[in-house]
Design an enzyme around this catalytic site. Structure first.
Site, PDB file in Angstrom:
ATOM      1  N   SER A 174       0.835  -1.201   0.000  1.00 21.52           N
ATOM      2  CA  SER A 174       0.000   0.000   0.000  1.00 21.52           C
ATOM      3  C   SER A 174       0.864   1.243   0.000  1.00 21.52           C
ATOM      4  O   SER A 174       2.009   1.242   0.481  1.00 21.52           O
ATOM      5  CB  SER A 174      -0.901   0.007   1.241  1.00 21.52           C
ATOM      6  N   TYR A 187      -2.295  -1.142  10.338  1.00 22.53           N
ATOM      7  CA  TYR A 187      -2.416  -1.488   8.922  1.00 22.53           C
ATOM      8  C   TYR A 187      -1.165  -1.098   8.152  1.00 22.53           C
ATOM      9  O   TYR A 187      -0.603  -1.911   7.409  1.00 22.53           O
ATOM     10  CB  TYR A 187      -3.646  -0.788   8.342  1.00 22.53           C
TER      11      TYR A 187
END
Length: 283
Positions: A174, A187
């Site tokens: 990401s 995350y």
């Protein structure tokens, strides 16, 4: 399976694409050219979002698809319908990639059904926003790591005996790994681990002719954020801070996964592609 941390139910994750408005765009944008002809791909989190778009594109390029997903049965069946509409075979398998036994059972089922495994796409993930690090519970921390990075280890371990020279592994990291995300501490930490895992696994497997790369999407319109992965106020301007000025669509990310899975990228391993709306991350 008793060692697996239970899924967190504080939100609606991972969410049903069938209930999302507007609907994400998953459709491939161009005719296939046989770049994955005869291949078999396992895609985790393939029921919706980026996973569905990758499944659709891989099928159009000639691959049979194993669709691994948690519990969104209607979405998974829709992805299977899309794959079959492209003339390819589809296999749906429901379960938790954070459970090592499930990963082993799923891979064994794929191998027995299709007789081979050529591509592993580790796409499944979860996120839970918290404004303060002290608000992150131990269960949430363990659960996020179990899904996002332990699941990748388990899937690779299970698939490794079936992967031959020429196989490809593509992991989903990401932009948060590069830019950080103050409300997604756990995350973004897992995404950093995924990038390091990708580079190290590449070094580990390249001698056997197996390439390992990753894709680091920016803000993409999928069920992950609207169904609990982002604060409601952030959804109103989701993706507007990118240079392009809007969130991306799953079918704008899927071609990166295709490139890294096919022979077009035969001289690339240990690398990360960045479909992120124009953000410069130098990584």
């Amino acid at each position: 399976m008793s060692d697996t941390i239970p899924m967190i139910h504080e939100d609606a994750l991972p969410g049903h694409e069938s209930a999302l408005e507007p609907k994400p765009q998953w459709e491939p944008r161009y005719p296939g050219s046989g770049r994955l002809s005869g291949k078999v791909a396992i895609i985790t989190g393939a029921d919706s979002g980026i996973g569905r778009a990758v499944a659709a594109l891989y099928a159009r390029e000639g691959a049979d698809i194993a669709i691994l997903y948690l519990n969104e049965h209607d979405d998974a069946e829709e992805t299977a319908r899309i794959v079959r509409h492209e003339g390819r075979r589809a296999l749906t398998i429901a379960g938790d990639v954070g459970d090592k036994a499930f990963c082993e059972e799923a891979v064994a089922r794929v191998a027995s059904t299709f007789d081979r495994i050529d591509i592993l796409v580790n796409n499944a993930g979860e996120q839970h926003p918290d404004k303060d690090i002290v608000d992150i519970t131990e269960q949430q921390l363990r659960r996020t790591f179990q899904t996002n990075i332990f699941g990748m280890f388990f899937m690779v371990q299970a698939a490794r005996p079936h992967l031959q020279a020429g196989a490809a592994i593509v992991n989903c990291t990401s932009v948060t790994m590069y830019n950080g995300a103050k409300d997604l501490l756990d995350y973004s930490a897992t995404k950093g681990a995924i990038t390091a895992f990708t580079r190290s696994l590449s070094e580990n497997l390249i001698g056997d002719g197996i390439r390992v790369n990753a894709v680091a999407p920016g803000p993409i319109w999928t069920p992950l954020n609207p169904f609990g992965g982002a604060d409601p106020e952030k959804l109103e301007t989701f993706g507007e801070k990118t240079p392009i000025g809007r969130p991306g669509q799953p079918n704008e990310v899927a071609p990166s996964f295709l490139f890294l899975a096919c022979e077009d990228s035969s001289y690339m391993s240990g690398q990360v592609l960045h479909p992120n709306g124009g953000m410069i991350v130098n990584g």
